[in-house]
Scaffold this motif. Sequence first.
Motif, PDB file in Angstrom:
ATOM      1  N   LYS A  80       0.823  -1.210   0.000  1.00 36.29           N
ATOM      2  CA  LYS A  80       0.000   0.000   0.000  1.00 36.29           C
ATOM      3  C   LYS A  80       0.857   1.260   0.000  1.00 36.29           C
ATOM      4  O   LYS A  80       0.579   2.217  -0.723  1.00 36.29           O
ATOM      5  N   LEU A  81       1.923   1.257   0.793  1.00 30.72           N
ATOM      6  CA  LEU A  81       2.783   2.438   0.857  1.00 30.72           C
ATOM      7  C   LEU A  81       3.519   2.671  -0.460  1.00 30.72           C
ATOM      8  O   LEU A  81       3.554   3.788  -0.982  1.00 30.72           O
ATOM      9  N   SER A  82       4.103   1.597  -0.990  1.00 33.73           N
ATOM     10  CA  SER A  82       4.862   1.743  -2.244  1.00 33.73           C
ATOM     11  C   SER A  82       3.942   2.091  -3.403  1.00 33.73           C
ATOM     12  O   SER A  82       4.267   2.957  -4.236  1.00 33.73           O
ATOM     13  N   ALA A  83       2.773   1.454  -3.476  1.00 38.79           N
ATOM     14  CA  ALA A  83       1.835   1.758  -4.549  1.00 38.79           C
ATOM     15  C   ALA A  83       1.298   3.188  -4.439  1.00 38.79           C
ATOM     16  O   ALA A  83       1.119   3.885  -5.447  1.00 38.79           O
ATOM     17  N   SER A  84       1.041   3.643  -3.229  1.00 40.88           N
ATOM     18  CA  SER A  84       0.537   4.998  -3.031  1.00 40.88           C
ATOM     19  C   SER A  84       1.568   6.033  -3.468  1.00 40.88           C
ATOM     20  O   SER A  84       1.225   7.045  -4.094  1.00 40.88           O
ATOM     21  N   VAL A  85       2.856   5.769  -3.147  1.00 43.43           N
ATOM     22  CA  VAL A  85       3.909   6.699  -3.567  1.00 43.43           C
ATOM     23  C   VAL A  85       4.000   6.758  -5.088  1.00 43.43           C
ATOM     24  O   VAL A  85       4.071   7.841  -5.695  1.00 43.43           O
ATOM     25  N   CYS A  86       3.994   5.586  -5.734  1.00 44.59           N
ATOM     26  CA  CYS A  86       4.079   5.546  -7.198  1.00 44.59           C
ATOM     27  C   CYS A  86       2.874   6.239  -7.841  1.00 44.59           C
ATOM     28  O   CYS A  86       3.037   7.042  -8.776  1.00 44.59           O
ATOM     29  N   ASP A  87       1.680   5.909  -7.374  1.00 43.67           N
ATOM     30  CA  ASP A  87       0.475   6.505  -7.959  1.00 43.67           C
ATOM     31  C   ASP A  87       0.452   8.019  -7.771  1.00 43.67           C
ATOM     32  O   ASP A  87       0.063   8.761  -8.683  1.00 43.67           O
ATOM     33  N   PHE A  88       0.867   8.463  -6.597  1.00 43.56           N
ATOM     34  CA  PHE A  88       0.852   9.900  -6.299  1.00 43.56           C
ATOM     35  C   PHE A  88       1.772  10.669  -7.256  1.00 43.56           C
ATOM     36  O   PHE A  88       1.382  11.663  -7.875  1.00 43.56           O
ATOM     37  N   VAL A  89       2.998  10.181  -7.415  1.00 46.92           N
ATOM     38  CA  VAL A  89       3.975  10.900  -8.232  1.00 46.92           C
ATOM     39  C   VAL A  89       3.634  10.791  -9.719  1.00 46.92           C
ATOM     40  O   VAL A  89       3.734  11.762 -10.468  1.00 46.92           O
ATOM     41  N   VAL A  90       3.220   9.610 -10.158  1.00 47.15           N
ATOM     42  CA  VAL A  90       2.966   9.436 -11.579  1.00 47.15           C
ATOM     43  C   VAL A  90       1.766  10.252 -12.046  1.00 47.15           C
ATOM     44  O   VAL A  90       1.751  10.777 -13.168  1.00 47.15           O
ATOM     45  N   GLU A  91       0.761  10.406 -11.200  1.00 39.07           N
ATOM     46  CA  GLU A  91      -0.383  11.223 -11.598  1.00 39.07           C
ATOM     47  C   GLU A  91       0.003  12.690 -11.747  1.00 39.07           C
ATOM     48  O   GLU A  91      -0.475  13.385 -12.650  1.00 39.07           O
ATOM     49  N   ILE A  92       0.863  13.168 -10.864  1.00 38.44           N
ATOM     50  CA  ILE A  92       1.354  14.545 -10.996  1.00 38.44           C
ATOM     51  C   ILE A  92       2.162  14.696 -12.280  1.00 38.44           C
ATOM     52  O   ILE A  92       2.019  15.675 -13.030  1.00 38.44           O
ATOM     53  N   MET A  93       3.025  13.721 -12.558  1.00 43.18           N
ATOM     54  CA  MET A  93       3.844  13.779 -13.766  1.00 43.18           C
ATOM     55  C   MET A  93       2.994  13.755 -15.028  1.00 43.18           C
ATOM     56  O   MET A  93       3.212  14.530 -15.967  1.00 43.18           O
ATOM     57  N   VAL A  94       2.014  12.863 -15.058  1.00 47.69           N
ATOM     58  CA  VAL A  94       1.175  12.724 -16.251  1.00 47.69           C
ATOM     59  C   VAL A  94       0.354  13.987 -16.493  1.00 47.69           C
ATOM     60  O   VAL A  94       0.259  14.483 -17.631  1.00 47.69           O
TER      61      VAL A  94
END
Length: 443
Positions: A167-181
């Motif tokens: 959950k922690l690793s997925a949340s970090v990835c999802d958070f950053v990638v959505e900002i980037m996209v």
Amino acid sequence: MTKLSEMKVGCCSLIRFLFLVMKIVGGFPYNWQSTHGRLDLKRSVLATLWSAVLMIILMASAVLSIIFTPMDINTGKTAEISACILNYVTYSIMFAFFPYFIMRSGMLAVIIQKMTESKVDITRKALCFRKDYFQLVYITLTAIAFGYLNYDAITECLTTSTYLTYKLSASVCDFVVEIMVTTLSVLLYLLLKILSTEAEKKVNSMSQALVSSPSDEIIDESTKKPQIMNISQWVSDFRSKSYTYNNNKHREKEKKYRTVIVAPSLRESIHKNERKICRAVAHQLMSLDEVVLNVVDYAGPLVAMILLSSTVNATTMLYLTSQVVSYYYMAYISLKIVCVVNITCVSDSLWRKKNRCLKQVRRLLTSKLSAATEQDSPFKAGLMDVERVLINSPEFHVCRLFTLNRRILLPVAHAVVTYLVIALQFGSSEKPNQNTLNCTTEG
């Protein structure tokens, strides 16, 4: 008081804001300074170190999200396989997306530098509520869905400790990638719109220069300078010569006299100047097309990864929602669908610019200025050069696989529906038949 539909956002300030967001998430390790409508970029050592550290953290988070994928979904084998496919594909793409986004930032700096060398005006107004409403809708919906998804993820991490690493690793990835996209899609739309507007501006200036060339002037052979003669003055002089023409011949003579009477040397000079204007515009359009190709080379792989990841996410979440209704899934589906639609609209400005400029050039080719023969109108060849440049202007090709436009929505929708039908068939076959269950119980 400015109306909402007329409110506009400055282009230079918006670009700097997007660069700031990219710098925070590690995707643009540069410092910049705005002077006289141009951006001067310089690589920053501290920002580069921050990008390297963040890239390592994000890649490690993507790997952990793949390794610790939860396998205890109770809605059936098909749902479990779908969830595994979702995680494996999504975070594998993120594992490649993060380093590419960060390490290719130098290409983005080159694009800004070439725009400066081509004297592209970035001080103009960029997004407005009336013309770019979809970008504003996309940003608004993304912010709402993004806020809800992160709130739900944080709440789940705090309340339950099951699969905490995932959950922690997925949340970090999802958070950053959505900002980037989100930042990348708005930046691409903005850059292509600036280049398209600049190209259209050059074609408009060429058209005005050709249309305003001397057409109601009479050239004095002795001075070789244009002298404008009033039509009423000519009529009075013409009548004083006591010519006897009927009304029809008089009108024809008056109409003929309004045409340009140019000395041969001056006529040739005017036509050479007109042809020079056309060829200069063609050269400028080619330099802008080169910048567009750089944008396409930089963004093509990123767009391919975004489309693939968003399509897989939307498809799998649609199937999981059909099994278990969840507001989290529905918000995620909405976010990905809006993302796909927005990405396909990124290159709309290129298509609109090409059509508008082609219509304008062809209107000039068929007008009074270009209807004459090649000997009388040498600049016609220059106009044809501009037309050829516009016809061969680059399109947004994604890794040379397909052209990015709204037509891509149809095959994407076809793939989503095909997977849903197959998954639903497999899911329905997993449910035991009620009659068979009763017979087994009685026996």
